[in-house]
Design an enzyme around this catalytic site. Structure first.
Site, PDB file in Angstrom:
ATOM      1  N   HIS A 127     -13.735  -4.674 -14.974  1.00 27.80           N
ATOM      2  CA  HIS A 127     -12.390  -5.259 -14.880  1.00 27.80           C
ATOM      3  C   HIS A 127     -11.765  -5.352 -16.279  1.00 27.80           C
ATOM      4  CE1 HIS A 127     -12.584  -6.107 -10.673  1.00 27.80           C
ATOM      5  NE2 HIS A 127     -13.468  -7.081 -10.759  1.00 27.80           N
ATOM      6  N   HIS A 177     -10.465 -16.695   2.474  1.00 27.67           N
ATOM      7  CA  HIS A 177      -9.327 -15.795   2.258  1.00 27.67           C
ATOM      8  C   HIS A 177      -8.268 -15.933   3.352  1.00 27.67           C
ATOM      9  CE1 HIS A 177     -12.701 -14.284  -0.003  1.00 27.67           C
ATOM     10  NE2 HIS A 177     -11.908 -13.526  -0.723  1.00 27.67           N
ATOM     11  N   TYR A 179       0.811  -1.230   0.000  1.00 26.64           N
ATOM     12  CA  TYR A 179       0.000   0.000   0.000  1.00 26.64           C
ATOM     13  C   TYR A 179       0.838   1.271   0.000  1.00 26.64           C
ATOM     14  CZ  TYR A 179      -4.006  -2.968   0.394  1.00 26.64           C
ATOM     15  OH  TYR A 179      -4.976  -3.912   0.116  1.00 26.64           O
ATOM     16  N   HIS A 233     -20.021  -5.198 -13.529  1.00 26.57           N
ATOM     17  CA  HIS A 233     -18.847  -5.249 -12.649  1.00 26.57           C
ATOM     18  C   HIS A 233     -17.677  -5.950 -13.367  1.00 26.57           C
ATOM     19  CE1 HIS A 233     -16.805  -5.998  -8.660  1.00 26.57           C
ATOM     20  NE2 HIS A 233     -16.303  -6.990  -9.373  1.00 26.57           N
ATOM     21  N   GLU A 234     -17.952  -7.109 -13.913  1.00 31.27           N
ATOM     22  CA  GLU A 234     -16.875  -7.857 -14.584  1.00 31.27           C
ATOM     23  C   GLU A 234     -16.379  -7.108 -15.818  1.00 31.27           C
ATOM     24  OE1 GLU A 234     -15.491 -10.157 -13.013  1.00 31.27           O
ATOM     25  OE2 GLU A 234     -17.041 -10.522 -11.527  1.00 31.27           O
ATOM     26  N   GLU A 289     -11.300  -3.745  -7.574  1.00 34.89           N
ATOM     27  CA  GLU A 289     -12.650  -3.955  -7.056  1.00 34.89           C
ATOM     28  C   GLU A 289     -13.377  -2.630  -6.887  1.00 34.89           C
ATOM     29  OE1 GLU A 289     -12.873  -7.387  -7.753  1.00 34.89           O
ATOM     30  OE2 GLU A 289     -14.556  -6.944  -6.441  1.00 34.89           O
TER      31      GLU A 289
HETATM   32  O1  X8Z Z   1     -13.703 -12.876  -2.602  1.00 34.18           O
HETATM   33  C1  X8Z Z   1     -14.450 -12.110  -3.165  1.00 34.18           C
HETATM   34  C2  X8Z Z   1     -14.685 -12.231  -4.676  1.00 34.18           C
HETATM   35  C3  X8Z Z   1     -13.464 -12.674  -5.394  1.00 34.18           C
HETATM   36  S1  X8Z Z   1     -12.215 -11.508  -5.430  1.00 34.18           S
HETATM   37  C4  X8Z Z   1     -15.775 -13.272  -4.890  1.00 34.18           C
HETATM   38  N1  X8Z Z   1     -15.103 -11.169  -2.465  1.00 34.18           N
HETATM   39  C5  X8Z Z   1     -14.966 -10.986  -1.020  1.00 34.18           C
HETATM   40  C6  X8Z Z   1     -15.572 -12.119  -0.180  1.00 34.18           C
HETATM   41  O2  X8Z Z   1     -16.259 -12.974  -0.746  1.00 34.18           O
HETATM   42  O3  X8Z Z   1     -15.374 -12.145   1.037  1.00 34.18           O
HETATM   43  C7  X8Z Z   1     -16.007 -10.173  -3.051  1.00 34.18           C
HETATM   44  C8  X8Z Z   1     -16.483  -9.366  -1.899  1.00 34.18           C
HETATM   45  C9  X8Z Z   1     -15.663  -9.697  -0.718  1.00 34.18           C
HETATM   46 ZN    ZN Z   2     -14.432  -7.941  -9.109  1.00 39.67          ZN
END
Ligand code: X8Z
Ligand code: ZN
Length: 693
Positions: A426, A551, A264, A422-423, A450
């Protein structure tokens, strides 16, 4: 696209997991020969683009045709790419980039070196990749039994069927709160669910959490998913922390969190993010307080205390991160509609192709780039018959400046129309920065892609825009009521999300920094502090609840989603400003505004060749160079005023926690409380001291 999509696998070269970085306090080599550095970067650019193309193609083939052969090919390509990464890292790290006069070369070298774990030995590097891949495998294959088939806990009585107990909302829409419920069974007992144990997070478990209103069923799936993931993940995660920290230290960082934050380019990053959180927190607390009252009305005070935190299984989502699925319970004006143009789209004979053409027109109407022929030839815009595909929507850059694709199992719904825009944003970003070198073909920081994509969709899911494209007309309802319903839907998605998106990496950074002891306890401490949620059932250190979030275990930083949610409103406001919009921010439509198109292109074109602060300064015409939540607060201002009125008699805006709330997550793995554990430890130490004395 879907914020609910927990198992969203963001592939390495598809948007959204690219590593961007650039700061200059990591270790560097001694080579200061500028010509050699330039030569290396030229070669790197060519080879990295080629490598990226091969890996991306193998990933595309796998996700659009899931076969064992395609999986093997993909794994092979990833292994080759990993070797290339390590080799390039060594070459790049040999230069002392701080001494190079060319700023762009310095920046590119820094990008190769900073985020990589290549400073680890071969064995440890491979082990780290292996442990992450095992965690993903455990997560992606977790399955639970249907509710009721094998009662989780014999003490939890099976919910009797009651007419008003269950509401099955259409997946892509909302049922009005005052309409009769259509289903009278627990969600799991509907015909869709076979009687064996193969319910996965996506779609079954996610749907149950979104649509079931039976507390015991919600608790069952909430707990079962964590049981199937956490304990298996915990030890692996601890090893991951150790190795990631070693890599970070070997690269010159304090720990892996420090390394992640370096992308960042902000020396006071933690404080900056915390300030943003503090500025949005009052709005969140207003929303929270209002939603809690509605939940008290639905589930009773025995389940939800009137001034307390909310049990996290009642908010319509596995992580209580997005509350849009409980709109039926919290709708401000149930007699007014909740805007959903799905039926109008069906009436007008929309197809997936037409939705994509419409999205393309959105960008070209502003003077931006059309999608190239390759896009239309090779994208997967609908679910193909007779083969297994991975349906999460994503936009792909094949790194050769020609091939760009979208993968989306588009259905004719409003939600998918938004996702399509949205896509396509990108794709527009990819097209705009196509002339940059490979290392700069990315967002200005990890939040930008995003943020930009969502900024565009704020102008699409918006009453004036839907009216303008002939999908919506309001002749009968009070416009104020329709607007409040609309803003509530948006707040359940965006405002409710902020504390969650903030706390995930607060927790992760604390683990990298302070170690892995009491990880689960610390997770819930933060969930309580920032989100105001508690677990619905006691948790201990035998559990590993952060592991329920993809994540976390797949090594993807999360703070970018927090920043993106704030930044999207900031970008949107600037686009609205240059387009000449007057009036409420939430009603701004930038469609056909050449000025907005120009500004959006200006934001996109540099990719990551410039820092985020430079881009923000340009975007705001010098007003600021920082991410600011002012636009977000402005957008929701009318709703906030409404919420304040609704909450006027509430004894507490926000939540207060008591001993019982905290006790829910203060157990050791053997069932004793932390306090008892500390006392025992003290006793043992005293005995040892006395013996040694
Ligand atoms: O992980 C994602 C996307 C892929 S970059 C589906 N998102 C986060 C989540 O699911 O926690 C989109 C919003 C937040
Ligand atoms: Zn996206």
């Amino acid at each position: 696209m879907d914020a609910n999509g927990g198992v969203a696998i963001c592939f390495f070269f598809a948007f959204c997991t690219r590593y961007v970085e650039s700061q200059s306090y990591f270790r560097m080599g001694t080579n200061t020969n500028a010509a050699e550095a330039m030569q290396f970067l030229r070669e790197y650019d060519r080879e990295a683009s080629g490598m990226c193309y091969r890996v991306t193609m193998s990933q595309w083939k796998f996700v659009t045709n899931i076969t064992e052969y395609n999986r093997r090919r993909m794994v092979e390509e990833l292994a080759i790419s990993s070797k290339f990464e390590r080799l390039s890292w060594r070459k790049a790290a040999a230069f002392d980039s701080t001494r190079l006069s060319d700023h762009q070369s310095r920046r590119q070298l820094a990008k190769i070196v900073q985020s990589s774990r290549a400073a680890l030995s071969d064995e440890k590097f491979t082990e780290l990749q292996q442990v992450i891949s095992e965690m993903k495998e455990i997560y992606n294959t977790a399955k639970i039994c249907p509710y009721g088939q094998k009662p989780y806990d014999p003490h939890i009585p099976r919910a009797p069927f009651q007419g008003s107990d269950f509401q099955d909302l259409p997946i892509q829409g909302y049922q009005l709160a005052n309409q009769p419920y259509q289903h009278y069974q627990a969600y799991t007992e509907s015909q869709e669910y076979p009687n064996y144990c193969d319910m996965q997070l996506d779609p079954e478990i996610t749907r149950i959490l979104a649509h079931s209103r039976i507390e015991s069923e919600l608790l069952y799936v909430w707990r079962s998913f964590r049981d199937k993931t956490g304990p298996k993940l915990k030890n692996r995660f601890m090893r991951y922390v150790q190795l990631a920290n070693q890599a970070a230290v070997a690269t010159g960082y304090r720990d892996a969190g420090d390394q992640m934050r370096s992308t960042y380019e902000d020396q006071t990053f933690r404080t900056s993010v915390e300030e943003i959180y503090n500025q949005v927190s009052p709005l969140y607390k207003q929303l929270f307080t209002y939603v809690r009252r509605r939940l008290v009305q639905r589930y009773g005070e025995t389940s939800v205390r009137a001034d307390g935190p909310i049990p996290s299984h009642l908010l319509g989502n596995m992580w209580a991160q997005n509350w849009k699925s409980i709109m039926d319970l919290v709708m401000p004006f149930p007699q007014a509609p909740n805007v959903d143009v799905t039926s109008e789209m069906l009436r007008q004979g929309f197809t997936p192709l037409r939705m994509f053409q419409m999205a393309e027109d959105f960008y070209t109407s502003m003077g931006m780039k059309p999608a190239p022929p390759e896009f239309w030839r090779s994208s997967m815009l609908a679910r193909p018959p007779q083969r297994s595909v991975q349906c999460t929507a994503s936009a792909w850059d094949f790194c050769n400046r020609i091939d760009y694709r979208i993968k989306q199992c588009t259905e004719v719904t409003m939600q998918d129309l938004i996702s399509t825009h949205h896509e396509m944003a990108h794709i527009q970003y990819y097209l705009q920065y196509a002339d940059q070198p490979q290392l700069f073909r990315d967002g200005a920081n990890p939040a930008f892609h995003e943020a930009v994509a969502n900024a565009a969709t704020l102008s699409v899911y918006n009453l004036p825009h839907l009216q303008r494209i002939g999908l919506y007309q309001n002749k009968t309802h009070d416009p104020y009521e329709v607007s409040m319903n609309f803003l509530m839907t948006m707040a359940l998605e965006k405002v409710a999300y902020l504390p969650f998106a903030f706390m995930v990496d607060q927790w992760r950074w604390s683990v990298f920094e302070e170690g892995v002891q009491n990880m689960n306890h610390r997770w819930w401490q933060m969930k309580l502090r920032y989100q105001g949620v508690i677990p619905p059932t006691p948790r201990s250190e035998a559990d590993f609840d952060p592991g329920s979030k993809y994540h976390v275990i797949s090594d993807q930083e999360y703070i970018k989603y927090f920043l993106a949610t704030v930044l999207e409103f900031q970008i949107y406001e600037q686009l609205c400003l240059v387009s000449g919009h007057l009036g409420q921010l939430f009603e701004c439509d930038i469609y056909r505004s050449r000025e907005a198109g120009r500004l959006l292109s200006e934001i996109m074109q540099p990719g990551s060749s410039k820092s985020a602060s430079d881009i923000i300064r340009t975007m705001t015409r010098g007003k600021t160079n920082r991410i600011s939540p002012e636009a977000l607060v402005k957008y929701f201002r009318p709703l906030e005023l409404w919420l304040r009125v609704q909450n006027r008699d509430e004894p507490l805006i926000g939540w207060s926690s008591n001993y019982h709330d905290v006790a829910l997550f203060s157990q050791q793995s053997d069932g004793t409380s932390n306090k008892a554990y500390s006392l025992r430890l003290l006793l043992i130490l005293t005995i040892c001291y006395n013996i040694l004395k």
